[in-house]
Design an enzyme around this catalytic site. Structure first.
Site, mmCIF file in Angstrom:
data_model
loop_
_atom_site.group_PDB
_atom_site.id
_atom_site.type_symbol
_atom_site.label_atom_id
_atom_site.label_comp_id
_atom_site.label_asym_id
_atom_site.label_seq_id
_atom_site.Cartn_x
_atom_site.Cartn_y
_atom_site.Cartn_z
ATOM 1 N N LYS A 118 28.377 122.493 139.684
ATOM 2 C CA LYS A 118 27.583 121.371 140.183
ATOM 3 C C LYS A 118 28.101 120.055 139.622
ATOM 4 O O LYS A 118 28.318 119.087 140.361
ATOM 5 C CB LYS A 118 26.108 121.545 139.807
ATOM 6 C CG LYS A 118 25.202 120.459 140.390
ATOM 7 C CD LYS A 118 23.870 120.374 139.670
ATOM 8 C CE LYS A 118 24.006 119.645 138.352
ATOM 9 N NZ LYS A 118 22.708 119.378 137.698
ATOM 10 N N ASP A 136 21.710 120.653 143.229
ATOM 11 C CA ASP A 136 20.812 120.496 142.084
ATOM 12 C C ASP A 136 19.418 120.971 142.504
ATOM 13 O O ASP A 136 19.237 121.558 143.571
ATOM 14 C CB ASP A 136 20.792 119.048 141.589
ATOM 15 C CG ASP A 136 20.180 118.082 142.599
ATOM 16 O OD1 ASP A 136 19.844 118.509 143.738
ATOM 17 O OD2 ASP A 136 20.017 116.899 142.266
#
Length: 210
Positions: A118, A136
């Site tokens: 991420k 997220d």
């Protein structure tokens, strides 16, 4: 039935017309460090902390700073002791391996302490405009509420589904849009459904509001 991606993009453009990363930075390494610090923490809180951190230290001084000094600045962030170690070690690696430059190298970046997929997606898409979608908590929630993913999907599976659903040239923009949409409209608690154009497709709205 899932809506057409063109319709999704059109509605998102109406609601979030000017998407951008809300982490504040002026140098590439600052974005990398800020993104690492943002784990389980709000961008607003991170910006308050990094403003002090980056005004006091550059990359070279971060690499040699006493951990206690960093901890005192990062104290208000969750898991601040480990994050302090991440900051110092990231600075050391970047200086030793790339003379302080954040490279366009996913394999290398993901090898750095505290940097996962991420974080890497956020950094590469913002610095090098590499097509990527960082999943997220906001992107995950929006994806599941709007039936782009199932409730059992993990972040890896969600990312793959979003990459398949949206055109590659839209990945960077839609990532930012979904983050901001989840942060300010499709919130975890008390979402502002009256401002949302996806009510007809939304599981949350149908179950809890309508």
């Amino acid at each position: 039935m899932m809506m057409k991606n063109s319709e999704f993009l059109y509605k998102m453009d109406l609601m979030i017309p000017n998407p951008k990363c809300e982490l504040e930075y002026s140098k590439d390494y600052e974005l990398l460090i800020a993104t690492v610090l943002s784990a389980q923490c709000t961008d607003k809180r991170v910006n308050m902390v990094t403003k002090k951190l980056f005004s006091k230290y550059d990359l070279n001084s971060l690499a040699s700073v006493n951990l206690k000094d960093i901890e005192s600045i990062l104290y208000s962030l969750g898991n601040y002791k480990r994050k302090s170690e991440y900051v110092v070690n990231i600075a050391k690696y970047l200086i030793n391996d790339y003379n302080g430059i954040v490279p366009n190298d996913r394999k290398y970046l993901e090898s750095l302490p505290g940097v996962g997929r991420k974080t890497c997606n956020v950094v590469l898409s913002n610095i090098y405009n590499v097509p990527a979608i960082a999943v997220d908590t906001h992107v995950e929630r929006v994806s599941k509420r709007l039936k782009l993913a199932t409730l059992n999907d993990d972040v890896g599976k969600i990312e793959k589904k979003l990459m398949k659903y949206f055109p590659e040239e839209k990945w960077v923009r839609i990532h930012h849009q979904m983050v901001l949409f989840g942060r300010y409209i499709c919130k975890s608690k008390n979402p502002t459904c009256d401002k949302c154009l996806f009510k007809e497709e939304c599981k949350y709205y149908k179950k809890n509001v309508h």
